[in-house]
Design a protein around this motif. Structure first.
Motif, mmCIF file in Angstrom:
data_model
loop_
_atom_site.group_PDB
_atom_site.id
_atom_site.type_symbol
_atom_site.label_atom_id
_atom_site.label_comp_id
_atom_site.label_asym_id
_atom_site.label_seq_id
_atom_site.Cartn_x
_atom_site.Cartn_y
_atom_site.Cartn_z
ATOM 1 N N PRO A 260 0.819 -1.213 0.000
ATOM 2 C CA PRO A 260 0.000 0.000 0.000
ATOM 3 C C PRO A 260 0.847 1.255 0.000
ATOM 4 O O PRO A 260 1.987 1.273 0.474
ATOM 5 N N LEU B 226 -2.034 5.507 2.556
ATOM 6 C CA LEU B 226 -3.107 4.662 3.071
ATOM 7 C C LEU B 226 -3.397 4.962 4.542
ATOM 8 O O LEU B 226 -4.489 4.692 5.032
ATOM 9 N N ILE C 259 0.169 -0.245 8.430
ATOM 10 C CA ILE C 259 -0.443 -1.072 7.396
ATOM 11 C C ILE C 259 -0.332 -2.544 7.784
ATOM 12 O O ILE C 259 0.740 -3.027 8.153
ATOM 13 N N SER D 116 -2.769 1.302 -6.526
ATOM 14 C CA SER D 116 -2.213 1.020 -5.208
ATOM 15 C C SER D 116 -3.106 0.048 -4.447
ATOM 16 O O SER D 116 -4.336 0.053 -4.608
ATOM 17 N N MET E 221 -5.253 -1.545 -1.653
ATOM 18 C CA MET E 221 -6.104 -1.115 -0.550
ATOM 19 C C MET E 221 -6.088 -2.221 0.496
ATOM 20 O O MET E 221 -6.445 -3.360 0.202
ATOM 21 N N THR F 106 -5.505 -1.206 8.006
ATOM 22 C CA THR F 106 -4.571 -0.407 8.783
ATOM 23 C C THR F 106 -4.798 -0.690 10.262
ATOM 24 O O THR F 106 -5.923 -0.542 10.759
ATOM 25 N N MET G 94 -9.746 -0.734 4.464
ATOM 26 C CA MET G 94 -9.867 0.213 3.359
ATOM 27 C C MET G 94 -10.819 -0.289 2.290
ATOM 28 O O MET G 94 -11.528 0.487 1.649
#
Length: 847
Positions: A215, A219, A354, A460, A462, A465, A483
């Motif tokens: 990510p 993010l 992440i 990118s 997703m 987190t 996400m």
């Protein structure tokens, strides 16, 4: 042998077709040696040339090698089976698709140490699957980029200009991926990165064929915005180290919070020394602070945070979660704070990190759970310490990158076949196959060992987190943000751990200042008594209007004075009414009542007294020859004078209210901190009656009435020794004028100065009105009451009036003038007689 020779001659120009050159099968424990093909060779693993014998042991593997520009068609590696045969002898050969990869095995980020084994694990599983690319075999051609863009440039050239053709490029490390992704479009190549977090790579115009399973650093921002909204924060501050990755991340955050209705009130940056930036945060009352910097700079920042006391229950710091767990305890010669001070300063901060390993036990596309993947990876690494193996944390991303590519390529087989194309037809000039691979990757969605794999519009990943908070020196999980689904999940309670979330700024509570009710009630009582007193005086004056002594004081003017005094006292009540008693919509009406009652009350009360003193001065301060002409009093002229003053006031007030009406204005005062509450400030507010050109109107009114007051004082002084029966109370009127003038001239400027102090302003203005009225009523009416009561004059005068009629009263002035004329004539006669006697005396003496 003859078949091998025939086929080799047929395909000599393009490839060395390996069929089995010479095969001797011995009925012994092992397999016969396979002769190398023309333009090729065999690598005997673990054996030297001298050790190679005619029969190789079971489970022994050999590897074919091509020389020149030949390509191996069929299995590259073969294994000796227990029955004396080699693997893939009768199997249909698969077409190979080549992946050009750059794994940083050394350098700034040696992520290839763990990511390469993870990618090879994925390739092995993919190639064994019969439901994914059954006609193809993926092969990895990789080099060590050392996370160096210069080295990567050279290796990229080798990958592109050395056979075979690569269908996809897989770089790692942001700086290398930037170089590869920018150049790849010139060769119509898809780039799939497993270890690049730079936000700059999300630029689709610059990197049109770029995807990544790692990510972007941005993010973190959706998670932060979700947390801001969750805890109802609308004002944040940021402090960043001035590097490209953090600047890009902050630009993205600024855009996201703006869309969410959140304001970045303070934005600070620094290069090496954060002292000034931290002081600015303190000075501008930053409470919710997002910090973007590397670990070494984080220690510098929080040392300054400790010095500025920018921590505690009033503040929340958001940091990046990939620091070491004990980053604030590491001794750093660049700071002068102790470990205890650093521990105190960082307590309670929140991190976002992440999630690179699926926290849930699910089997995805590879049929492995995240824990099973870790176990196999550890076995592949041969027992190396994960903490000492570069890229161990990112290994699941490399594993899923291979699976994302395999699934995408598998998805393109059907559409390409419909167009008469095949994957093996790919070359660097073929845009159609690239477009199909791009479309397939762009729509990827599967469960991987790193979580659900899906790409956004910029290519990118997703992902989830993780949200943690430092409590008691250790990080505790409080939740995570998915996400892909856009929702927050919490571990247990979703409240702020330890207490309620702090405020995002010092809460300013606006509080209106209202008049003291005790003061208002007290003054109202005096005003009410004054009105009652005015009613008594007015009643007395009207009842005794036929008494000669009352008549000689011009009772109608006194009645006007009494009415004006009562109106002025009535103005005290709206003066004390504020927002505590009426709504804002009604407040302008109260303002109008104040203005009109004071204006008209002044005109009636002072105007009637001014008219009396003006007439006395006009008549009795002229020369003797003019006195006789003007001593006759005509009451209508007095009433007309009062009427003129009243009309002037009415017209001026009407024009004022039509042109520039009164309305509410709110005055704000310096904020005050209440006792015991560190997060609140009270901002006092005060309501005023005002208009757009208030000072202009007040200047006109004060100027006009000020002149009347000064003129009244002058006339009263000039007539202090005059005595007249026509206005027998003019000396009392003069005293009242002195009183009113002095109080008005003092009260007007003082109340303007004290306008911001509602109690003092009201007390001064209302008491000035009350004292003026009380003194005026007492001076004008009490002596009359006393005289009539003590002497009983109202009875005799009434009886005399009934007998003589009104003619006596009307002829008094004429009789007085006649007596003066007779007196003068007698004085002349006496003077002549004296002169005559004096003459006779001198004559007698002469004789």
């Amino acid at each position: 042998s003859w078949l091998s020779t025939l086929l080799s001659n047929m395909f000599r120009k393009k490839s060395a077709l390996i069929i089995f050159d010479y095969l001797h099968i011995f009925f012994s424990s092992g397999c016969a040696i396979i002769r190398p093909p023309r333009d090729g060779g065999i690598r005997y693993r673990g054996l030297t040339q001298e050790q190679v014998v005619q029969v190789l042991p079971v489970d022994y593997e050999i590897e074919y090698i091509c020389r020149g520009n030949r390509v191996i068609v069929g299995p590259k590696v073969r294994k000796c089976l227990p029955d004396g045969t080699w693997t893939d002898l009768n199997q249909r050969s698969k077409k190979k698709l080549y992946i050009g990869a750059l794994f940083p095995m050394s350098g700034g980020w040696p992520g290839g140490q763990a990511c390469l084994p993870a990618a090879q694990m994925a390739l092995d599983l993919v190639n064994k699957r019969t439901d994914i690319l059954p006609d193809y075999e993926l092969e990895l051609i990789y080099y060590d980029s050392m996370c160096d863009p210069g080295e990567a440039t050279k290796l990229l050239y080798d990958l592109l200009y050395t056979e075979p053709i690569k269908i996809v490029l897989m770089p790692g490390c942001s700086s290398v991926s930037t170089l590869v992704a920018e150049a790849a479009r010139m060769w119509n190549l898809i780039v799939l990165s497993y270890g690049s977090s730079s936000p700059a790579l999300s630029n689709r115009q610059r990197f049109p064929t770029f995807f990544r399973t790692h990510p972007s650093a941005t993010l973190h921002n959706p998670t932060r915005v979700q947390l801001f909204q969750k805890w109802k924060w609308t004002k944040i501050a940021t402090i960043q180290q001035t590097t490209e990755v953090f600047t890009s991340t902050l630009d993205d955050l600024e855009q996201r919070v703006k869309e969410a209705g959140i304001e970045i009130s303070v934005r600070q940056s620094f290069l090496t020394d954060p002292a000034v930036a931290v002081k600015n945060l303190k000075r501008q009352d930053a409470r919710i602070i997002v910090g973007l910097f590397y670990e070494t700079e984080a220690r510098k920042v929080f040392c300054e945070v400790y010095k500025e006391k920018l921590y505690g229950k009033k503040y929340v710091w958001f940091l990046i979660g990939w620091y070491a767990d004990n980053w604030f305890k590491i001794k750093d010669p660049s700071i002068n704070c102790t470990v205890e001070q650093m521990t105190e300063a960082v307590e309670g901060h929140v991190t976002t990190e992440i999630v690179m390993l699926n926290p849930e036990t699910v089997r995805g596309a590879s049929n492995l759970t995240s824990q099973e993947f870790l176990a196999q990876l550890m076995s592949k690494l041969g027992g190396k310490n994960p903490e000492e193996t570069g890229g161990f944390q990112e290994a699941p991303l490399a594993y899923d990158a291979v699976w994302a590519l395999a699934l995408a390529l598998n998805k393109t087989v059907g559409p390409l076949k419909a167009k008469g194309r095949r994957l093996e037809d790919f070359n660097y000039n073929n845009k159609d196959i690239t477009a199909e691979i791009y479309r397939a990757l762009n729509t990827s969605s599967f469960e991987g060992v790193s979580g659900h794999v899906v790409f956004d519009a910029q290519g990118s990943r997703m992902a989830w987190t993780l949200i943690e908070q430092l409590q008691g020196g250790s990080y505790k999980k409080i939740g995570y943000f998915d996400m892909t689904k856009g929702n927050l999940s919490w571990y247990g309670n979703d409240r702020w751990i330890g207490s309620d979330p702090p405020a995002d700024q010092t809460v300013v509570i606006q509080k209106f200042r209202y008049l003291s009710q005790k003061l208002f009630v007290s003054v109202s009582v005096f005003a009410g008594l004054g009105i009652l007193m005015g009613i008594v005086c007015l009643t007395f004056n009207i009842y005794n209007s036929n008494v000669r002594y009352i008549q000689n004081s011009q009772p109608y003017l006194n009645n006007m004075t009494a009415v004006g005094c009562m109106m002025a006292l009535a103005a005290v009540f709206p003066l004390g009414i504020d927002g505590l008693h009426v709504r804002n919509s009604q407040f302008p009406v109260v303002c109008q009542f104040r203005l009109w009652l004071l204006g008209l009350g002044f005109s009636l009360a002072y105007g009637s007294m001014f008219t009396k003193i003006w007439w006395v001065h006009t008549v009795f301060t002229k020369k003797d020859e003019k006195k006789d002409k003007r001593k006759h009093l005509e009451p209508w002229k007095l009433y007309a004078t009062v009427g003129v003053l009243l009309v002037i006031d009415i017209l001026s007030l009407m024009i004022w209210q039509i042109v520039d009406p009164l309305h509410i204005t709110v005055e704000k005062f310096t904020k005050e901190a209440p006792k015991g509450d560190v997060d609140q400030l009270i901002e006092p507010l005060l309501q005023h009656c005002s208009s757009e050109k208030m000072n202009t109107w007040l200047g006109v009114v004060y100027g006009y009435k000020g002149l009347l007051l000064l003129l009244g004082i002058f006339l009263a002084y000039e007539t202090k020794s005059v005595s007249t029966e026509k206005i027998n109370d003019h000396r009392a009127v003069g005293m009242a004028i002195y009183n009113v003038s002095v109080l008005c001239m003092i009260t007007a400027p003082v109340t303007m100065i004290l306008s911001s102090k509602q109690d003092a302003s009201f007390a001064f203005a209302s008491l000035a009105i009350i004292f003026s009225v009380y003194i005026t009523l007492v001076v004008l009416f009490v002596p009359k009451m006393r005289r009539l009561i003590t002497r009983g004059e109202w009875q005799s005068d009434q009886q005399e009036t009934m007998k003589t009629g009104s003619s006596t009263n009307n002829n008094d002035e004429e009789k007085s003038r006649q007596l003066e004329r007779e007196n003068k004539e007698l004085q002349k006669i006496i003077q002549e007689v004296l002169c005559h006697l004096h003459f006779v005396q001198h004559t007698v003496e002469d004789v």
